[in-house]
Write a protein that holds these residues in place. Structure first.
Motif, PDB file in Angstrom:
ATOM      1  N   GLY A  38      47.614  81.797  35.695  1.00  0.00           N
ATOM      2  CA  GLY A  38      47.922  82.962  34.878  1.00  0.00           C
ATOM      3  C   GLY A  38      46.769  83.923  34.696  1.00  0.00           C
ATOM      4  N   SER A  39      45.646  83.659  35.375  1.00  0.00           N
ATOM      5  CA  SER A  39      44.503  84.557  35.200  1.00  0.00           C
ATOM      6  C   SER A  39      44.604  85.781  36.108  1.00  0.00           C
ATOM      7  N   GLY A  40      45.639  85.841  36.927  1.00  0.00           N
ATOM      8  CA  GLY A  40      45.867  87.064  37.709  1.00  0.00           C
ATOM      9  C   GLY A  40      45.398  87.002  39.146  1.00  0.00           C
ATOM     10  N   LYS A  41      45.194  85.797  39.671  1.00  0.00           N
ATOM     11  CA  LYS A  41      44.705  85.669  41.054  1.00  0.00           C
ATOM     12  C   LYS A  41      45.743  86.173  42.059  1.00  0.00           C
ATOM     13  N   SER A  42      46.977  85.694  41.910  1.00  0.00           N
ATOM     14  CA  SER A  42      48.024  86.153  42.830  1.00  0.00           C
ATOM     15  C   SER A  42      48.218  87.653  42.701  1.00  0.00           C
ATOM     16  N   THR A  43      48.086  88.150  41.466  1.00  0.00           N
ATOM     17  CA  THR A  43      48.253  89.583  41.249  1.00  0.00           C
ATOM     18  C   THR A  43      47.223  90.383  42.047  1.00  0.00           C
ATOM     19  N   VAL A  44      45.976  89.897  42.091  1.00  0.00           N
ATOM     20  CA  VAL A  44      44.946  90.581  42.884  1.00  0.00           C
ATOM     21  C   VAL A  44      45.371  90.655  44.351  1.00  0.00           C
ATOM     22  N   LEU A  45      45.844  89.520  44.882  1.00  0.00           N
ATOM     23  CA  LEU A  45      46.269  89.515  46.286  1.00  0.00           C
ATOM     24  C   LEU A  45      47.432  90.471  46.515  1.00  0.00           C
ATOM     25  N   LYS A  46      48.379  90.478  45.563  1.00  0.00           N
ATOM     26  CA  LYS A  46      49.536  91.355  45.728  1.00  0.00           C
ATOM     27  C   LYS A  46      49.146  92.824  45.651  1.00  0.00           C
ATOM     28  N   LEU A  47      48.122  93.114  44.840  1.00  0.00           N
ATOM     29  CA  LEU A  47      47.649  94.502  44.774  1.00  0.00           C
ATOM     30  C   LEU A  47      47.010  94.904  46.108  1.00  0.00           C
ATOM     31  N   ILE A  48      46.224  93.995  46.670  1.00  0.00           N
ATOM     32  CA  ILE A  48      45.552  94.317  47.937  1.00  0.00           C
ATOM     33  C   ILE A  48      46.567  94.467  49.065  1.00  0.00           C
ATOM     34  N   SER A  49      47.587  93.588  49.065  1.00  0.00           N
ATOM     35  CA  SER A  49      48.553  93.642  50.160  1.00  0.00           C
ATOM     36  C   SER A  49      49.590  94.738  49.963  1.00  0.00           C
ATOM     37  N   GLN A  71      51.944  81.173  48.710  1.00  0.00           N
ATOM     38  CA  GLN A  71      51.707  79.882  48.082  1.00  0.00           C
ATOM     39  C   GLN A  71      52.660  78.803  48.602  1.00  0.00           C
ATOM     40  N   TYR A  72      53.955  79.142  48.747  1.00  0.00           N
ATOM     41  CA  TYR A  72      54.904  78.153  49.258  1.00  0.00           C
ATOM     42  C   TYR A  72      55.363  78.514  50.666  1.00  0.00           C
ATOM     43  N   SER A  73      54.462  79.034  51.450  1.00  0.00           N
ATOM     44  CA  SER A  73      54.699  79.394  52.850  1.00  0.00           C
ATOM     45  C   SER A  73      55.646  80.586  53.042  1.00  0.00           C
ATOM     46  N   ALA A  74      56.764  80.596  52.289  1.00  0.00           N
ATOM     47  CA  ALA A  74      57.722  81.689  52.387  1.00  0.00           C
ATOM     48  C   ALA A  74      58.163  81.957  53.815  1.00  0.00           C
ATOM     49  N   LEU A  75      58.384  80.888  54.590  1.00  0.00           N
ATOM     50  CA  LEU A  75      58.958  81.081  55.924  1.00  0.00           C
ATOM     51  C   LEU A  75      60.418  81.491  55.775  1.00  0.00           C
ATOM     52  N   PHE A  76      60.918  82.244  56.760  1.00  0.00           N
ATOM     53  CA  PHE A  76      62.324  82.650  56.714  1.00  0.00           C
ATOM     54  C   PHE A  76      63.166  81.462  57.138  1.00  0.00           C
ATOM     55  N   ASP A  77      63.911  80.891  56.188  1.00  0.00           N
ATOM     56  CA  ASP A  77      64.534  79.605  56.508  1.00  0.00           C
ATOM     57  C   ASP A  77      65.755  79.721  57.412  1.00  0.00           C
ATOM     58  N   LYS A 134      52.953  75.465  56.286  1.00  0.00           N
ATOM     59  CA  LYS A 134      51.782  76.271  55.951  1.00  0.00           C
ATOM     60  C   LYS A 134      51.151  76.835  57.205  1.00  0.00           C
ATOM     61  N   ARG A 135      50.972  75.952  58.200  1.00  0.00           N
ATOM     62  CA  ARG A 135      50.296  76.384  59.416  1.00  0.00           C
ATOM     63  C   ARG A 135      51.146  77.381  60.186  1.00  0.00           C
ATOM     64  N   VAL A 136      52.474  77.174  60.184  1.00  0.00           N
ATOM     65  CA  VAL A 136      53.344  78.165  60.834  1.00  0.00           C
ATOM     66  C   VAL A 136      53.209  79.513  60.124  1.00  0.00           C
ATOM     67  N   SER A 137      53.089  79.448  58.779  1.00  0.00           N
ATOM     68  CA  SER A 137      52.955  80.719  58.055  1.00  0.00           C
ATOM     69  C   SER A 137      51.605  81.376  58.356  1.00  0.00           C
ATOM     70  N   PHE A 138      50.585  80.577  58.671  1.00  0.00           N
ATOM     71  CA  PHE A 138      49.304  81.145  59.147  1.00  0.00           C
ATOM     72  C   PHE A 138      49.550  81.904  60.453  1.00  0.00           C
ATOM     73  N   ALA A 139      50.257  81.226  61.352  1.00  0.00           N
ATOM     74  CA  ALA A 139      50.504  81.830  62.668  1.00  0.00           C
ATOM     75  C   ALA A 139      51.291  83.127  62.513  1.00  0.00           C
ATOM     76  N   LEU A 150      44.824  87.249  53.457  1.00  0.00           N
ATOM     77  CA  LEU A 150      44.842  86.778  52.073  1.00  0.00           C
ATOM     78  C   LEU A 150      45.592  85.452  52.014  1.00  0.00           C
ATOM     79  N   TYR A 151      44.990  84.447  51.414  1.00  0.00           N
ATOM     80  CA  TYR A 151      45.648  83.142  51.284  1.00  0.00           C
ATOM     81  C   TYR A 151      45.881  82.843  49.815  1.00  0.00           C
ATOM     82  N   ASP A 152      47.136  82.594  49.445  1.00  0.00           N
ATOM     83  CA  ASP A 152      47.423  82.229  48.055  1.00  0.00           C
ATOM     84  C   ASP A 152      47.589  80.712  47.958  1.00  0.00           C
TER      85      ASP A 152
END
Ligand code: ATP
Ligand code: MG
Lengths: 238, 266
Positions: A38-49, A71-77, A134-139, A150-152
């Motif tokens: 809740g300190s705003g880390k993801s928010t920083v990444l979302k602002l940059i992206s 954070q949870y890969s967010a691959l298109f299932d 995770k690794r597929v989402s890296f690719a 940016l890695y969350d």
């Protein structure tokens, strides 16, 4: 020159989440961002992206694409690994029709090789383990040769050995692409293995900035509390 | 003694209403904005026939049997109810006409619409809402693909193409079902029924029916996709999005129906 953030501010519903943050990451460097939930880390990444609009401040990049690993890969299932990785090349307005099927297959194979997962093009995300996803989402993220990655929380929810593997791939992708990377993490091991510098956030402000070694050695209340993981200290959970 | 007005029921009630109104207006605004965005996306159209066919098959395979059953059953029930009375009072020759007007002008389209909403609309909304809350939509945006263009285009096009077919097929079956029901309950000959069907129907009825079902298909798919895309807050958000999609689609097709009835038949 990588990425430079100056006096960044963001609030949600009158609540300030990011309060005047500045930092800089050069090409080929990795910065870790740590801090409470809740300190705003993801928010920083979302602002940059560009997923969120900043209220004020500056985000200066050297141009090129910004990639983000979620954070949870967010691959298109509903798509297989091949379509997941080549998604941007197939669907983006300026990239579609640029590559033939053969070329796409070659690019995808290359990227899969880079994350150590050759030959799984036809599999669907649900058939893969969390670490493999995770690794597929890296690719998928690096397929457009981004200048910023940016890695969350890339190692959240993985066993220590898979975490180490992921950390090594983060370094490898950096070496391969010479991109400026930002890694949001809670794990000391990830910071040590990957990062050149560390930024600690609390209540939307930077409370520590330095190298991983300095984080361990420096004797401020904030760093001591983080490194020793104690409840007593200046940072309060609410 | 100090009165905390925030604790009064009047305040809570007004606050609830204000919240609902705000939610209503913001949903309406989102639907309009995304609708325009969708239209803008048609300019640089990138959807392959395969994507559209895949979405069309959703209509044909997964929902057609149920849609046809619902429309047909409704017609059978109505026919059962009115046939006997009409034959008794010498109106047997008009049953076909009545059923044709009823089915083609109203019941076929609206009942198909309800069936499609409950099967296709809800599944579109929950599919897209799940993508939203699992950050898949964010992933699409970060890869610099417009999620509205990518997700909405094949779905809305499929809905707009398929709805007229569904409605025409359902209406035809409805009229036939009505004939069978009338024949069984009041021994009305099939010839008498089908002869009178043509009294009632004109080409205009058919045009309007097609136009109306196209509007239904567009409205249902657009609203369902939008409600999915504006979902937030995890699994609960998916549920809320799905409910919202169903309710908004229901209301929208009833309103569209009213507009058509006023514009063409009144
Ligand atoms: N879209 C939004 N609307 C309103 N509030 C938000 C939104 N996004 C984030 N917040 C709030 O901003 C704060 C910071 O959220 P953020 O996700 O950046 O935290 P985080 O540091 O990444 O936490 P975690 O370690 O749990 O992932 C939270 O209190 C959250 O409630
Ligand atoms: Mg986070």
């Amino acid at each position: 020159m990588g990425i430079e953030v100056k006096n960044l501010k963001k609030s949600f519903d009158n609540k300030t989440i990011i309060d005047d943050i500045s930092f800089k990451v050069d090409d080929g460097r990795i910065l870790s961002i740590v801090g409470f939930s809740g300190s705003g880390k993801s928010t920083v990444l979302k602002l940059i992206s560009g997923l969120l609009e900043k209220d004020s401040g500056e985000i200066i990049t050297s141009g090129g694409d910004v990639a983000m690993v979620f954070q949870y890969s967010a691959l298109f299932d509903s798509l297989n690994v091949f379509d997941n990785i080549s998604f941007a090349l197939q669907e983006r307005k300026d990239l579609r029709n640029k590559y033939t099927r053969k070329e796409l297959e070659k690019i995808v194979a290359e990227k899969l090789e880079l994350v150590g997962l050759s030959g799984i093009e036809e599999k669907f995300p649900s058939e893969l383990s969390g670490g493999m996803q995770k690794r597929v989402s890296f690719a998928r993220a690096i397929v457009t040769e981004p200048k910023i990655i940016l890695y969350d929380e890339p190692t959240a929810g993985l066993d220590p050995i898979s975490s180490t593997l992921i950390e090594d791939y983060i370094v490898r992708l950096k070496n391969e692409t010479n991109a400026a990377s930002i890694v949001v993490t809670h794990q000391m091991s990830t910071i040590r293995r990957t990062s050149d510098s560390v930024l600690m956030l609390y209540n939307g402000k930077v409370v520590f900035e330095g190298t991983p070694d300095e984080l361990c050695l420096e004797n401020t209340d904030y760093t001591k509390q983080f490194v020793n993981a104690t409840i007593d200290g200046p940072m309060k959970m609410n | 003694m100090k009165i905390y007005y925030q604790n009064t029921y009047t305040y809570k009630f007004l606050k609830l209403i204000a919240h609902q109104v705000k939610d209503f207006l913001s949903t309406l605004g989102d639907i309009i904005i995304y609708g325009l965005e969708f239209l803008k996306g048609l300019k640089h159209f990138n959807t392959t026939p395969k994507d559209i066919i895949e979405q069309c098959s959703r209509f044909a395979v997964s929902s057609l049997p149920i849609t046809l059953t619902i429309v047909c059953m409704t017609s059978i029930i109505i026919s059962m109810q009115v046939a006997e009375e009409m034959v008794k009072h010498g109106g047997g020759n008009f049953i076909g006409m009545l059923m044709a007007i009823l089915t083609v002008r109203e019941e076929g389209a609206i009942m198909s619409g309800f069936a499609i909403i409950s099967m296709i609309g809800s599944s579109l909304a929950s599919e897209i809402a799940t993508m939203k809350v699992t950050e898949q939509i964010d992933a699409i945006s970060v890869l610099k693909v417009n999620p509205v263009h990518y997700l909405f285009t094949p779905r809305i096009i499929a809905g707009t193409i398929m709805m007229p077919f569904v409605v025409i097929l359902a209406s035809t079956l409805g009229i036939i079902g009505g004939a069978i029901a009338a024949n069984i309950t009041s021994e009305l000959p099939y010839k008498a029924y089908f002869d009178s069907v043509w009294f009632g129907l004109s080409l205009k009825d058919l045009y309007v029916c097609i136009l109306k079902s196209i509007s239904f298909g567009f409205a249902i798919t657009l609203i369902s996709c939008c409600c999915g895309l504006i979902a937030k807050d995890g699994a609960k958000g998916v549920g809320i999005a799905t409910t919202k999609a169903v309710v908004w689609s229901f209301v929208s097709i009833v309103i569209i129906d009213l507009i058509f009835a006023t514009a063409f038949f009144y």
